[in-house]
Write an enzyme that holds these catalytic residues in place. Sequence first.
Site, mmCIF file in Angstrom:
data_model
loop_
_atom_site.group_PDB
_atom_site.id
_atom_site.type_symbol
_atom_site.label_atom_id
_atom_site.label_comp_id
_atom_site.label_asym_id
_atom_site.label_seq_id
_atom_site.Cartn_x
_atom_site.Cartn_y
_atom_site.Cartn_z
ATOM 1 N N ASN A 9 0.873 -1.179 0.000
ATOM 2 C CA ASN A 9 0.000 0.000 0.000
ATOM 3 C C ASN A 9 0.905 1.222 0.000
ATOM 4 O O ASN A 9 1.495 1.552 1.027
ATOM 5 C CB ASN A 9 -0.898 -0.011 1.247
ATOM 6 C CG ASN A 9 -1.714 1.270 1.369
ATOM 7 O OD1 ASN A 9 -1.834 2.028 0.401
ATOM 8 N ND2 ASN A 9 -2.276 1.508 2.546
ATOM 9 N N TRP A 10 0.982 1.856 -1.154
ATOM 10 C CA TRP A 10 1.899 3.009 -1.275
ATOM 11 C C TRP A 10 1.346 4.234 -0.560
ATOM 12 O O TRP A 10 2.059 5.210 -0.378
ATOM 13 C CB TRP A 10 2.134 3.346 -2.747
ATOM 14 C CG TRP A 10 2.957 2.345 -3.503
ATOM 15 C CD1 TRP A 10 3.461 1.153 -3.036
ATOM 16 C CD2 TRP A 10 3.391 2.453 -4.868
ATOM 17 N NE1 TRP A 10 4.169 0.513 -4.024
ATOM 18 C CE2 TRP A 10 4.148 1.286 -5.165
ATOM 19 C CE3 TRP A 10 3.207 3.402 -5.875
ATOM 20 C CZ2 TRP A 10 4.716 1.065 -6.418
ATOM 21 C CZ3 TRP A 10 3.778 3.177 -7.120
ATOM 22 C CH2 TRP A 10 4.522 2.022 -7.389
ATOM 23 N N GLU A 165 -5.820 -5.169 10.272
ATOM 24 C CA GLU A 165 -4.817 -4.137 10.522
ATOM 25 C C GLU A 165 -5.154 -3.411 11.820
ATOM 26 O O GLU A 165 -5.977 -2.479 11.825
ATOM 27 C CB GLU A 165 -4.803 -3.119 9.376
ATOM 28 C CG GLU A 165 -4.439 -3.699 8.032
ATOM 29 C CD GLU A 165 -3.827 -2.639 7.129
ATOM 30 O OE1 GLU A 165 -2.706 -2.852 6.669
ATOM 31 O OE2 GLU A 165 -4.454 -1.596 6.921
ATOM 32 N N SER A 209 2.895 -2.286 10.344
ATOM 33 C CA SER A 209 4.351 -2.286 10.555
ATOM 34 C C SER A 209 4.992 -3.636 10.243
ATOM 35 O O SER A 209 5.956 -4.037 10.896
ATOM 36 C CB SER A 209 4.691 -1.826 11.971
ATOM 37 O OG SER A 209 4.226 -0.499 12.178
ATOM 38 N N GLY A 230 2.701 -1.239 4.285
ATOM 39 C CA GLY A 230 2.748 0.182 3.959
ATOM 40 C C GLY A 230 4.179 0.655 3.746
ATOM 41 O O GLY A 230 4.747 0.514 2.663
ATOM 42 N N GLY A 231 4.777 1.185 4.794
ATOM 43 C CA GLY A 231 6.103 1.801 4.692
ATOM 44 C C GLY A 231 7.136 0.923 4.011
ATOM 45 O O GLY A 231 7.898 1.394 3.153
HETATM 46 C C1 PEP Z 1 -0.978 0.066 5.740
HETATM 47 O O1 PEP Z 1 -0.909 1.187 5.279
HETATM 48 O O2 PEP Z 1 -1.913 -0.660 5.419
HETATM 49 C C2 PEP Z 1 0.071 -0.389 6.652
HETATM 50 C C3 PEP Z 1 -0.012 -1.567 7.194
HETATM 51 O O3 PEP Z 1 1.112 0.496 6.867
HETATM 52 P P1 PEP Z 1 2.494 0.173 7.641
HETATM 53 O O4 PEP Z 1 3.018 -1.130 7.096
HETATM 54 O O5 PEP Z 1 3.376 1.326 7.319
HETATM 55 O O6 PEP Z 1 2.176 0.069 9.095
#
Ligand code: PEP
Length: 247
Positions: A9-10, A165, A209, A230-231
């Site tokens: 997920n950008w 999530e 994360s 995400g990141g």
């Molecule tokens: C997300 O945006 O769905 C996500 C899980 O972000 P991150 O991995 O940065 O926590």
Amino acid sequence: MRKKLIAGNWKMNGSLAANESLLKGLLAGLGSPACHVSVCVPSVYLAQCQALLAGSTINLGAQDLSQHEAGAFTGEVSAAMLREFGVRQVLVGHSERRQYHFETDAQVALKAGRALACGITPIVCVGETLAEREAGKTDEVVKRQLAAVIHANGHCISEIVVAYEPVWAIGTGKTASTEQAQQVHAVLRAQLRAASEHADRIQILYGGSMNAANAAQLLAQPDIDGGLVGGAALKVADFLSIIASAG
Ligand code: PEP
């Protein structure tokens, strides 16, 4: 045996130059992955990413869609429009949409239905806030969020992907423990089994994360069928490492 899915997920990141560099790096290092891989990109970059991913094993995804079919909804993007750009998956109900755009369970259910009607797989995001977890309401919250989608789309529920999530773990560097994640995934699996005889083929992803260091342990859990990342999806080496962990 469910094949795993690693979806990036950008969010609202990227540029023409950065997207090209990221996707070319991923394609160069990917080889033949043992899991499904997709990237959910900002809508304005769909055409660019569709061209860069043509003929590859990485599926194109979007981050949101309209709950409406067509018409006077300025700024919105419909499922049919996404389909024209080869979109195979779309996030619905991401916590950032629920939190900052006040999306309700009912709207998320409608969006999932719009995607399904156009042959696009909705990745239905559910998850509790820290306050809800501390109040012992995790199961109640995620079941309520998923129930709305099940009730509105019951006949084709086996075509969705679910992403658990925990809101407190998104972008914070805090990850749910493998036990915490597996426990919620098992709750969601039971709910899906009660709704569909095909529930065992529904992928339930973990997001929050996920990174190169923690992915393997999370992905080894019996009801964790992949990751929504995400990141770490913005860094070639990290995303490739997570994909390798899902083998
Ligand atoms: C997300 O945006 O769905 C996500 C899980 O972000 P991150 O991995 O940065 O926590």
